[in-house]
Design a protein around this motif. Structure first.
Motif, PDB file in Angstrom:
ATOM      1  N   ALA A  53       8.142   3.880   2.311  1.00 39.56           N
ATOM      2  CA  ALA A  53       6.983   3.217   2.939  1.00 39.56           C
ATOM      3  C   ALA A  53       5.733   3.999   3.307  1.00 39.56           C
ATOM      4  O   ALA A  53       4.655   3.336   3.388  1.00 39.56           O
ATOM      5  CB  ALA A  53       7.549   2.479   4.191  1.00 39.56           C
ATOM      6  N   ILE A  54       5.928   5.205   3.693  1.00 34.74           N
ATOM      7  CA  ILE A  54       4.890   6.148   4.222  1.00 34.74           C
ATOM      8  C   ILE A  54       4.187   6.814   3.167  1.00 34.74           C
ATOM      9  O   ILE A  54       4.726   7.483   2.206  1.00 34.74           O
ATOM     10  CB  ILE A  54       5.273   6.916   5.083  1.00 34.74           C
ATOM     11  N   ASN A  55       2.700   6.383   3.115  1.00 31.05           N
ATOM     12  CA  ASN A  55       2.020   7.187   2.002  1.00 31.05           C
ATOM     13  C   ASN A  55       0.595   7.403   2.807  1.00 31.05           C
ATOM     14  O   ASN A  55      -0.149   6.637   3.263  1.00 31.05           O
ATOM     15  CB  ASN A  55       2.069   6.319   1.115  1.00 31.05           C
ATOM     16  N   THR A  56       0.421   9.019   2.638  1.00 34.56           N
ATOM     17  CA  THR A  56      -1.090   8.972   3.495  1.00 34.56           C
ATOM     18  C   THR A  56      -2.114   9.187   2.609  1.00 34.56           C
ATOM     19  O   THR A  56      -2.960   9.476   2.969  1.00 34.56           O
ATOM     20  CB  THR A  56      -0.836  10.780   4.007  1.00 34.56           C
ATOM     21  N   ASP A  57      -1.929   8.565   1.175  1.00 37.81           N
ATOM     22  CA  ASP A  57      -3.117   8.391   0.220  1.00 37.81           C
ATOM     23  C   ASP A  57      -3.281   6.976  -0.233  1.00 37.81           C
ATOM     24  O   ASP A  57      -2.522   6.381  -1.218  1.00 37.81           O
ATOM     25  CB  ASP A  57      -2.640   9.202  -1.070  1.00 37.81           C
ATOM     26  N   PRO A  58      -3.637   5.928   0.702  1.00 36.41           N
ATOM     27  CA  PRO A  58      -3.662   4.542   0.631  1.00 36.41           C
ATOM     28  C   PRO A  58      -4.404   4.183  -0.696  1.00 36.41           C
ATOM     29  O   PRO A  58      -5.516   4.757  -0.899  1.00 36.41           O
ATOM     30  CB  PRO A  58      -3.984   3.929   1.925  1.00 36.41           C
ATOM     31  N   LYS A  59      -3.862   3.251  -1.710  1.00 39.78           N
ATOM     32  CA  LYS A  59      -4.770   2.953  -2.413  1.00 39.78           C
ATOM     33  C   LYS A  59      -4.942   1.241  -2.366  1.00 39.78           C
ATOM     34  O   LYS A  59      -4.135   0.525  -1.846  1.00 39.78           O
ATOM     35  CB  LYS A  59      -4.303   3.085  -3.844  1.00 39.78           C
TER      36      LYS A  59
END
Length: 386
Positions: A53-59
């Motif tokens: 769930a965790i992603n520091t590069d949101p798209k």
């Protein structure tokens, strides 16, 4: 003096007692299913959330467009921005006021504005301006997308600038892409973190206070006297919750004062909007804590359940990581948590100056959560000590 056989016998007995205590603890742990569930569940939740769930590069960030020049060149620019995968065009604005409303209500992270004379000025070689308005209250969520937009702009019109317009393709790009980072132009992390701390601190403290309320009464034996009184379950619940509403209000005031004078975080909006919505958020958390207290058999289980609820709230609400960087299933799960909606509210009021009409959806979600949690708590409340 103690003989060697005697020492060996004492050592063997000590070892037997140690093994007995070891077995006893495992039997007790096996019978304490909530604790056993927490031991297995919390690491599993952390692994799944951090892994998936965790992603520091949101798209695929929600984007609104205000296109006043419906020309092939304007459409090519919008298509190039969409092709970066950072901009998910979900709304078509009819004017600047409409575009601002998408930002204030947190429905859009970006607004792409193309002026009415864009293609005409571009053909003349006058480098027209194209504006991207970014909601920079969360600089982590917008920083990479803005950089991608600047990169895509240089290649946006390669197919259109041919033939007589080929000379314009030599400039990169033939238009001026302006980025307006609203509400946090310097990209200061404290403007995002400090308002969010109001929600996280209130969530933690309110949950713990009320999660221990019923279990403490049972363990101390005072619940019997309370149940003997002519008091209805809903009256007991409201009586236990109301004092903590005032405690939460004091906590909120303290954090706001520190945020303003120590960290210089502005309060652009009205306190007459922020205070009622914060009290609604406090009630939602108190109701959830009270529900946990009706499930837990003792204070230890109540604390464990509190952390079991608090951990997903921290990770899925958008406090530590960009909300739109998570997969869709995680976003749906995050939408069920009161902290998600309150973070939007507190950041919007403090940094954007949003009003009640802009935050109606998030306020409605908090009210629904509080109503459901209260209903479950009342239904589970035990009139007698079975």
């Amino acid at each position: 003096m103690e003989t060697q056989p005697a020492r060996r016998g004492a050592l063997a007995q000590s070892w037997q007692r140690l093994v007995a205590m070891f077995v006893k603890e495992f039997i007790q742990l096996r019978r304490d299913r909530p604790t056993l569930g927490m031991i297995v569940g919390i690491p599993l939740i952390q692994l799944l959330l951090f892994g998936y769930a965790i992603n520091t590069d949101p798209k695929h960030l929600p984007t609104a467009v205000l296109v006043s020049d419906d020309s092939p060149m304007a459409r090519a620019v919008v298509g190039a921005l969409r092709a970066t995968d950072y901009f998910n065009i979900k709304y078509i604005a009819t004017g600047e006021a409409d575009a601002d409303e998408y930002i204030l209500s947190n429905r859009a992270q970006f607004v792409i504005q193309i002026p009415p004379d864009f293609s005409r000025r571009l053909v003349r070689g006058e480098r027209p301006s194209l504006l991207i308005v970014a909601d920079a209250t969360d600089p982590t969520a917008t920083g990479v997308a803005v950089a991608a937009a600047l990169g895509a702009a240089s290649q946006a019109l390669d197919r259109e600038l041919t033939g007589p317009l080929a000379s314009l393709a030599q400039t990169a790009p033939p238009f001026d892409l302006q980025v307006q980072r609203r509400y946090n132009p310097a990209g200061e992390a404290r403007r995002n973190i400090v308002p969010g701390l109001i929600g996280t601190i209130l969530t933690m403290t309110m949950l713990i206070y009320t999660a221990l309320s019923v279990t403490r009464e049972i363990e101390r034996g005072t619940m019997e006297a309370l149940l003997a009184m002519p008091v209805k379950p809903v009256e007991i619940m409201l009586g236990k919750i109301t004092p903590y509403v005032l405690v939460g209000g004091v906590q909120m005031a303290t954090i706001l004062i520190v945020a303003s004078f120590l960290f210089h975080v502005p309060i652009v909006g009205s306190l007459f909007v922020l205070v009622p919505l914060t009290l609604l958020f406090i009630v939602a958390n108190l109701s959830m804590g009270y529900t946990l207290s009706t499930i837990a058999a003792n204070q230890l289980q109540a604390i464990q359940m509190t952390f079991f609820f608090f951990l997903p709230s921290m990770l899925l609400s958008g406090f530590l990581f960009p909300f739109y960087g998570m997969p869709i299933w995680a976003q749906y799960l995050g939408e069920t948590l009161p902290l998600t909606h309150y973070l939007r509210i507190v950041r919007s009021v403090m940094l954007k100056g949003s009003g009640f009409s802009d935050l109606a959806a998030d306020a409605g979600a908090l009210a629904l959560f509080a109503l459901v949690a209260m209903s479950v708590a009342v239904m589970r409340f035990r009139q007698t000590l079975d």
